[in-house]
Write an enzyme that holds these catalytic residues in place. Sequence first.
Site, PDB file in Angstrom:
ATOM      1  N   ASP A 125      -9.634  24.755  23.037  1.00  0.00           N
ATOM      2  CA  ASP A 125     -10.985  24.493  22.593  1.00  0.00           C
ATOM      3  C   ASP A 125     -11.074  24.819  21.103  1.00  0.00           C
ATOM      4  OD1 ASP A 125     -13.741  23.997  22.815  1.00  0.00           O
ATOM      5  OD2 ASP A 125     -14.126  26.131  22.880  1.00  0.00           O
ATOM      6  N   THR A 146     -15.309  19.740  19.523  1.00  0.00           N
ATOM      7  CA  THR A 146     -15.197  20.717  18.450  1.00  0.00           C
ATOM      8  C   THR A 146     -13.891  20.554  17.684  1.00  0.00           C
ATOM      9  OG1 THR A 146     -14.370  22.238  20.098  1.00  0.00           O
ATOM     10  CG2 THR A 146     -16.666  22.447  19.492  1.00  0.00           C
ATOM     11  N   THR A 147     -12.852  20.058  18.350  1.00  0.00           N
ATOM     12  CA  THR A 147     -11.606  19.800  17.644  1.00  0.00           C
ATOM     13  C   THR A 147     -11.738  18.522  16.831  1.00  0.00           C
ATOM     14  OG1 THR A 147     -10.541  20.688  19.590  1.00  0.00           O
ATOM     15  CG2 THR A 147      -9.124  19.731  17.942  1.00  0.00           C
ATOM     16  N   ASP A 207     -17.870  23.208  28.351  1.00  0.00           N
ATOM     17  CA  ASP A 207     -17.797  21.945  27.613  1.00  0.00           C
ATOM     18  C   ASP A 207     -18.304  20.796  28.473  1.00  0.00           C
ATOM     19  OD1 ASP A 207     -16.800  23.259  25.521  1.00  0.00           O
ATOM     20  OD2 ASP A 207     -14.908  22.181  25.384  1.00  0.00           O
TER      21      ASP A 207
END
Lengths: 549, 534
Positions: free
Chosen positions: B67, B100-101, B402
Amino acid sequence: MAIERIFKDEASEEKGERARMASFVGAMAIADLVKTTLGPKGMDKILQSTGRGREVTVTNDGATILKSLHIDNAAAKVLVDISKVQDDEVGDGTTSVVVLAGELLREAEKLVAAKIHPMTIISGYRMAAECARHALLQKVVDNKEDAEKFRSDLMRIAMTTLSSKILCQDKDHFAKLAVDAVMRLKGSTNLESIQIIKKPGGSLKDSFLDEGFILDKKIGIGQPKRIENANILVANTAMDTDKVKIYGARVRVDSMSKVAQIEGAEKEKMREKVQKIIAHGINCFVNRQLIYNFPEELFADAGILAIEHADFDGIERLALVTGGEIASTFDNPETVKLGHCKLIEEIMIGEDKLIRFSGVEMGQACTIVLRGASHHVLDEAERSLHDALCVLSQTVNDSRVLFGGGWPEMIMAKEVDELARKTPGKKSHAIEAFSRALLAIPTIIADNAGLDSAELVAQLRAEHHKEGCNAGIDVISGSVGDMAELGISEAFKVKQAVLLSATEAAEMILRVDEIITCAPRQRENRIHAWKMICTSFHQGGNFVPILTS
Amino acid sequence: MAAPAISMPSSSSKTESYVDNKRKEDIRQANIVAARAVADAVRTSLGPKGMDKMISTANGEVIITNDGATILNKMEVLQPAAKMLVELSKSQDAAAGDGTTTVVVIAGALLKQCMSLLSAGIHPTVISDSLHKAANKAIDVLTAMAVPVELSDRESLIKSASTSLNSKVVSQYSTLLAPMAVDAVLSVVDPSKPDLVDLRDIKIVKKLGGTVDDTELVKGLVFDKKVSHAAGGPTRVENAKIAVIQFQISPPKTDIEQSIVVSDYTQMDRILKEERNYILGMIKKIRATGCNVLLIQKSILRDAVTDLSLHYLAKAKILVVKDVERDDIEFITSTLNCLPIANIEHFRAEKLGHADLVEEVSLGDGKIVKITGIKDMGRTTNVLVRGSNQLVLDEAERSLHDALCVVRCLVSKRFLVAGGGAPEIELSRQLGAWAKVLHGMEGYCVKSFAEALEVIPYTLAENAGLNPIAIVTELRNRHAQGEVNAGINVRKGQITNILEENVVQPLLVSTSAITLATECVRMILKIDDIVTVR
């Protein structure tokens, strides 16, 4: 024979040429530091804190940058101060004032090198400043009578202020926000009643103006989440048991049941207090301190909305906008002034739940909720919005307006140049220098935008040779444009403050011919003395008290 | 007319050229390099075949995750610009919860393009403005591509949740976790405010032991607490009447300091007896309302319960769960539809909550308390996550979070786009075409923006062990032929219509990734100095 020393050991003294050099260099260095943030295409700076957490701030607000600098140069400190004053007085133009003062000094340095006495320069600068102010006064536009036009003036000023900030992409939106907020104030410059709440998440465009007051707190469990026609009691009182505050006070009992009785009595006292509060005929109670479980339940039973642990700022504002007073004793319900509002409800912004008080007594109050990608963005947005609000609230009182984009500087420079030609004597050099310093502002704006400044400023000067010209630098297209068409306006008050305080600061620094640095106060004196005592012990000699002070 | 003689760097070149001194270039360069280093660090964890990172924190704790937000959060970066990327990832976490990446990787690619634009002598603010325009256009393109989805369409929701889960350690459980996430979110949606989901209404309880397979959605309440076993109290109660109390069942204690004076031993007996009577009195009052389950809030002032009171409670056949945190009280009361009770005097039957069954369940080495069949249950849900070790457990929780966020995004903005790099390559194509009609520097900058977006399919392919260049060119080709939804199918290692493969993601995740990344890059570009301050 001259006297060897007048000063103490560490004190130092710089005289004449050297002193002047030191202050010029310091002031110019400061001006150069913030120079690149000027104008719509100015750059930002990262401020990296050396303290704990090494926090990072990204800003292009001159006052914020200067405020946080380490400065050791006396003249530089003067510039930082004028930027601060500018921030307090009018809120905007904090960079311009420093840059102008820096440029004035840069010109003065050349004149001093040409053997013109600083006093001559100063009197020249004074004449020039007065003349420049007159030039501006003649050109101001005042639309106070026409409400429609006045509003569009305000919008333009807000957009001009915001265009150099992070909010420039959504400047229409924020200009409208700011103008709406300031119009609600109805002429007061008290920005206290405009509350800015920052909530990360969403984008800047999602920011909005809310007519009312928003408190970032939670409603107690089991209490109503929505109240109409609320009577609000704002208080700062401890809701736990009133204790005997004398140290060492204790009760002695000889049985368990008596302890239980005391506990019961304590509870009873709490209940009494709550009853007294409820007797005020309220349906909302806001306390600065904690409300414990027991009173919370009592409030819930009475159907009263109780908010605990509101911060000090929060309750003061709440009391202000709802027209109440902060209470701390509850014995005389008739003397306590309650606050009122039409509706209290829980709203959700982003991921957080907040409490909104709408329809408050003081119609001026409003809340601006800022949304943005990160804390950096939000902080900077708040600073920018604050600048815009300051300028607008000043403009509401002094509705004289000028064009922006280097236009006022060109007007002033032209008039000052005329004056230089008319003035006999050495002063005219100083006056001429003043006009050059004024021209530096459009030059820097153009430079920051990566434009060919020499070419543009020359073009501007040619344009301004005609009477009644509105030409200024259009940074977006990179050419000379009509400021009236582009809608770039600035408040007269800001420009005037920039002009006058920059001149005064330059004058003050010019007058300096000697810098005396006082000896720093000795902090380690006592430790030092103690060590000496210790050593004298160790040496086994007779103990002579050394501590004299 | 003569140019004014003002000391300044000589600038002779034509418009929109950028004249600056060395130091400022260096600062900008350093910022970009540092920010890209951060982006490169998380790049390999993108996509379903992305790798995980093992992070060992300063206090010896080990975390395994892919994550992006978690990795960056734990990296202690000092460089200010690098810090901004960490913030960026956090913002995406707050705004969309997923991607988020992606957001960091896009920002890294944009910065790389900006470097070459800067070295071509374009002014940073020109780049910044063009990026803003390009991002706005990109949002329009994405919105046009998006497929509307209805909340009743459970299948589509599950598909997008499983896309998010597929890139995680727990990907093999996505068939289990995805429907769970969807059900959990849908059950907390308030019909009066259909766009808002408060994820705090979904409580995730982690319990070590078992496998991720044993994770379940509990319609009711789960406590990671033991029932008090003192004196053989009940561990299973049917037709429970539950009270949440905020007072203590223990000998009285006053706020003022007190001491009991004992002068002889008969008095001692009396005090002991009084203590017993006092507690017994309280328990009788409790019992009188028919309450048979007590949830007791933790107290810092004194013991919430004593052995003695536990003993009496057990005798009275009341199940006790102690040490409930104060922060949890609101969640519990709204779930159980009851009111907290802060004083024994207020202990009344109408403040109790009702449930069909309260029982203690043994799970692995620990025990949990489950409350099911709650009458008039509030809009809350519990998810009990299981895992064979702490690392898996934590990662499962993050992944589930997520997935929940993904579903939440769909609730607030009901559009889906294809996954597998399809939207990015389509954006790249359309923006590239758009760049050709733009004039001047803008067109040039937009073209770079379009190229930067290709980093997502490129990285996806690279992480999956495919030939990135072959894949990206093939993708471009397919998109040029009008296959808008062609994307990389990592499982099969080839390009397919990704919508048919059920790889979808919410529109909000993609749009917020692009706007946030652009905003961050623009901010970094505009910085020309780092000033050290107090």
